[in-house]
Design a protein around this motif. Structure first.
Motif, PDB file in Angstrom:
ATOM      1  N   ARG A  58      44.702 -13.083  18.393  1.00  0.00           N
ATOM      2  CA  ARG A  58      46.042 -12.514  18.217  1.00  0.00           C
ATOM      3  C   ARG A  58      46.961 -13.462  17.450  1.00  0.00           C
ATOM      4  N   MET A  59      47.722 -12.918  16.504  1.00  0.00           N
ATOM      5  CA  MET A  59      48.690 -13.696  15.740  1.00  0.00           C
ATOM      6  C   MET A  59      49.819 -14.170  16.642  1.00  0.00           C
ATOM      7  N   ASP A  60      50.315 -15.379  16.400  1.00  0.00           N
ATOM      8  CA  ASP A  60      51.453 -15.832  17.195  1.00  0.00           C
ATOM      9  C   ASP A  60      52.719 -15.135  16.698  1.00  0.00           C
ATOM     10  N   PRO A  61      53.754 -15.064  17.546  1.00  0.00           N
ATOM     11  CA  PRO A  61      54.978 -14.323  17.180  1.00  0.00           C
ATOM     12  C   PRO A  61      55.608 -14.789  15.868  1.00  0.00           C
ATOM     13  N   ASN A  62      55.492 -16.088  15.548  1.00  0.00           N
ATOM     14  CA  ASN A  62      56.075 -16.589  14.305  1.00  0.00           C
ATOM     15  C   ASN A  62      55.398 -15.987  13.080  1.00  0.00           C
ATOM     16  N   LEU A  63      54.077 -15.821  13.155  1.00  0.00           N
ATOM     17  CA  LEU A  63      53.358 -15.238  12.031  1.00  0.00           C
ATOM     18  C   LEU A  63      53.657 -13.746  11.897  1.00  0.00           C
ATOM     19  N   VAL A 215      42.903   6.145  21.874  1.00  0.00           N
ATOM     20  CA  VAL A 215      43.989   5.616  21.050  1.00  0.00           C
ATOM     21  C   VAL A 215      44.187   4.131  21.345  1.00  0.00           C
ATOM     22  N   VAL A 216      44.265   3.341  20.285  1.00  0.00           N
ATOM     23  CA  VAL A 216      44.493   1.903  20.444  1.00  0.00           C
ATOM     24  C   VAL A 216      45.896   1.661  21.003  1.00  0.00           C
ATOM     25  N   VAL A 217      45.955   0.953  22.114  1.00  0.00           N
ATOM     26  CA  VAL A 217      47.222   0.511  22.703  1.00  0.00           C
ATOM     27  C   VAL A 217      47.155  -1.010  22.741  1.00  0.00           C
ATOM     28  N   ALA A 218      47.998  -1.670  21.941  1.00  0.00           N
ATOM     29  CA  ALA A 218      47.891  -3.128  21.813  1.00  0.00           C
ATOM     30  C   ALA A 218      49.226  -3.711  21.368  1.00  0.00           C
ATOM     31  N   PRO A 219      49.543  -4.924  21.823  1.00  0.00           N
ATOM     32  CA  PRO A 219      50.796  -5.557  21.408  1.00  0.00           C
ATOM     33  C   PRO A 219      50.758  -6.021  19.960  1.00  0.00           C
ATOM     34  N   ALA A 220      51.927  -6.252  19.396  1.00  0.00           N
ATOM     35  CA  ALA A 220      52.037  -6.724  18.019  1.00  0.00           C
ATOM     36  C   ALA A 220      51.229  -8.002  17.830  1.00  0.00           C
ATOM     37  N   GLY A 221      50.565  -8.099  16.685  1.00  0.00           N
ATOM     38  CA  GLY A 221      49.771  -9.285  16.382  1.00  0.00           C
ATOM     39  C   GLY A 221      48.335  -9.214  16.857  1.00  0.00           C
ATOM     40  N   SER A 222      47.976  -8.152  17.598  1.00  0.00           N
ATOM     41  CA  SER A 222      46.606  -8.010  18.088  1.00  0.00           C
ATOM     42  C   SER A 222      45.634  -7.801  16.931  1.00  0.00           C
ATOM     43  N   VAL A 223      44.385  -8.146  17.171  1.00  0.00           N
ATOM     44  CA  VAL A 223      43.336  -7.900  16.184  1.00  0.00           C
ATOM     45  C   VAL A 223      42.460  -6.770  16.703  1.00  0.00           C
ATOM     46  N   VAL A 224      42.499  -5.647  16.019  1.00  0.00           N
ATOM     47  CA  VAL A 224      41.706  -4.474  16.382  1.00  0.00           C
ATOM     48  C   VAL A 224      40.683  -4.267  15.273  1.00  0.00           C
ATOM     49  N   ALA A 225      39.407  -4.413  15.605  1.00  0.00           N
ATOM     50  CA  ALA A 225      38.345  -4.302  14.605  1.00  0.00           C
ATOM     51  C   ALA A 225      37.480  -3.090  14.908  1.00  0.00           C
ATOM     52  N   TYR A 226      36.988  -2.435  13.861  1.00  0.00           N
ATOM     53  CA  TYR A 226      36.046  -1.339  14.067  1.00  0.00           C
ATOM     54  C   TYR A 226      35.056  -1.282  12.911  1.00  0.00           C
ATOM     55  N   ASP A 227      33.859  -0.850  13.241  1.00  0.00           N
ATOM     56  CA  ASP A 227      32.816  -0.644  12.242  1.00  0.00           C
ATOM     57  C   ASP A 227      33.300   0.435  11.277  1.00  0.00           C
ATOM     58  N   SER A 228      33.169   0.188   9.978  1.00  0.00           N
ATOM     59  CA  SER A 228      33.712   1.111   8.974  1.00  0.00           C
ATOM     60  C   SER A 228      33.131   2.519   9.053  1.00  0.00           C
ATOM     61  N   ARG A 229      31.980   2.662   9.734  1.00  0.00           N
ATOM     62  CA  ARG A 229      31.352   3.981   9.867  1.00  0.00           C
ATOM     63  C   ARG A 229      31.947   4.783  11.018  1.00  0.00           C
ATOM     64  N   THR A 230      32.821   4.170  11.807  1.00  0.00           N
ATOM     65  CA  THR A 230      33.427   4.851  12.951  1.00  0.00           C
ATOM     66  C   THR A 230      34.417   5.918  12.478  1.00  0.00           C
ATOM     67  N   ILE A 231      34.290   7.113  13.004  1.00  0.00           N
ATOM     68  CA  ILE A 231      35.222   8.191  12.652  1.00  0.00           C
ATOM     69  C   ILE A 231      36.560   7.928  13.359  1.00  0.00           C
ATOM     70  N   HIS A 232      37.647   7.985  12.613  1.00  0.00           N
ATOM     71  CA  HIS A 232      38.954   7.643  13.183  1.00  0.00           C
ATOM     72  C   HIS A 232      40.062   8.348  12.395  1.00  0.00           C
ATOM     73  N   ARG A 233      41.280   8.204  12.908  1.00  0.00           N
ATOM     74  CA  ARG A 233      42.463   8.728  12.220  1.00  0.00           C
ATOM     75  C   ARG A 233      43.697   8.028  12.769  1.00  0.00           C
ATOM     76  N   GLY A 234      44.741   7.993  11.974  1.00  0.00           N
ATOM     77  CA  GLY A 234      46.037   7.550  12.459  1.00  0.00           C
ATOM     78  C   GLY A 234      46.771   8.749  13.029  1.00  0.00           C
ATOM     79  N   LEU A 235      47.367   8.601  14.195  1.00  0.00           N
ATOM     80  CA  LEU A 235      48.095   9.719  14.809  1.00  0.00           C
ATOM     81  C   LEU A 235      49.540   9.754  14.327  1.00  0.00           C
ATOM     82  N   GLY A 236      50.164  10.901  14.492  1.00  0.00           N
ATOM     83  CA  GLY A 236      51.569  11.037  14.146  1.00  0.00           C
ATOM     84  C   GLY A 236      52.453  10.190  15.057  1.00  0.00           C
ATOM     85  N   ASN A 237      53.580   9.763  14.526  1.00  0.00           N
ATOM     86  CA  ASN A 237      54.517   8.906  15.261  1.00  0.00           C
ATOM     87  C   ASN A 237      55.596   9.773  15.911  1.00  0.00           C
TER      88      ASN A 237
END
Length: 289
Positions: A58-63, A215-237
């Motif tokens: 995870r990125m530190d808050p300064n980054l 759905v990914v639930v994670a704090p700012a700066g988290s590293v979320v990785a996925y295999d490029s073959r994984t079926i996914h989508r961004g949800l509406g805000n």
């Protein structure tokens, strides 16, 4: 009379099925598994589920703060941009923003051309990349070819503004690669963090793992990785604030993205919808709502 009753009954069943499917597809079940404390543990998660959340990177808050202070980030849209109308002159600021931020779906904006990032932006982004490099290297090192031919295929800053809509289900690549998302604000079920069909990176039917869409639930700066073959989508805000994130993609030169044509993309979108609905029904999510 019986014919009319049959027609009404058929229409009711079809309408009910459509509503049921639509309801299931809009479920937002949080991802509560796939958290890995170390890079080796993350590789195991990626192999099993196609997804890994790695708190240790995870990125530190300064980054995070420095990333949000980049000139590119400061220029990102904060609301749905009005379409350009013929004969109406735009301000220079509006023209610059339209050139820099491309629309992929209503309310989803991407700055993905590296030429758009200035040297100050790139200095910050290189610091971010240093943190995720151990995971990237290990992901490809486990293959026989090692790190040969691995390159960064995409670097982008994106945001989903309030009122944005769901993306279509898709894969980043038909070949094995690694995509990494770094939220720059907290990802929640409400603001539409990335939704993934766990296990869909494998050729085996992902429902066999009974995991479904999460759905990914994670704090700012988290590293979320996925295999490029994984079926996914961004949800509406569905909140009143934007949802910015960094995205890094890595692939091999012999299997550049996306690895499938227009028909393949359409097929993946339909497959994603079907698996989302079926996995929700099988896991009983419709009964919980």
């Amino acid at each position: 009379m019986y014919r009319h009753v049959a027609i009404i009954g058929t229409a009711s069943v079809a309408g009910g099925a459509f509503y049921f499917a639509h309801h299931l597809e809009n479920q937002r079940q949080p991802l509560s598994s796939c958290t890995a404390a170390t890079v080796p543990a993350a590789i195991k998660c990626l192999q099993m589920s196609g997804v890994a959340v790695v708190p240790g990177l995870r990125m530190d808050p300064n980054l995070v703060r420095d990333t949000m202070a980049m000139p590119a980030a400061e220029s990102m849209p904060i609301k749905n941009r009005k379409p350009k109308r013929r004969g109406v002159k735009q301000s220079k600021e509006e023209e610059d923003q339209q050139l820099m931020w491309r629309l992929s779906a209503l309310g989803r904006y991407h700055c993905r051309d590296e030429d758009r990032f200035n040297p100050k932006d790139m200095q910050v982004l290189e610091r971010v990349e240093e943190q995720i490099r151990p995971l990237v290297d290990e992901f490809f090192r486990v293959e026989e070819e090692g790190l040969e031919g691995v390159y960064r295929s995409e670097l982008q800053l994106m945001t989903a503004v309030p009122g944005s809509v769901h993306q279509a289900w898709h894969k980043d690549n038909r070949g094995r690669g690694l995509s990494i998302i770094i939220p720059l604000v907290d990802f929640t079920v409400e603001n539409g963090g990335t939704q993934l069909l766990l296990g869909s990176h494998e050729t085996a039917w992902p429902l066999a793992q009974d995991q479904g869409a999460k759905v990914v639930v994670a704090p700012a700066g988290s590293v979320v990785a996925y295999d490029s073959r994984t079926i996914h989508r961004g949800l509406g805000n569905a909140t009143s604030e934007g949802r910015p994130a960094l995205i890094f993609c890595y692939d091999r030169e012999r299997t550049p993205p996306p690895g499938c044509g227009t028909m393949g993309s359409i097929a993946t979108g339909l497959q994603g919808r079907l698996l989302d609905v079926l996995s929700g029904a099988i896991s009983g999510e419709w009964m919980k709502s």
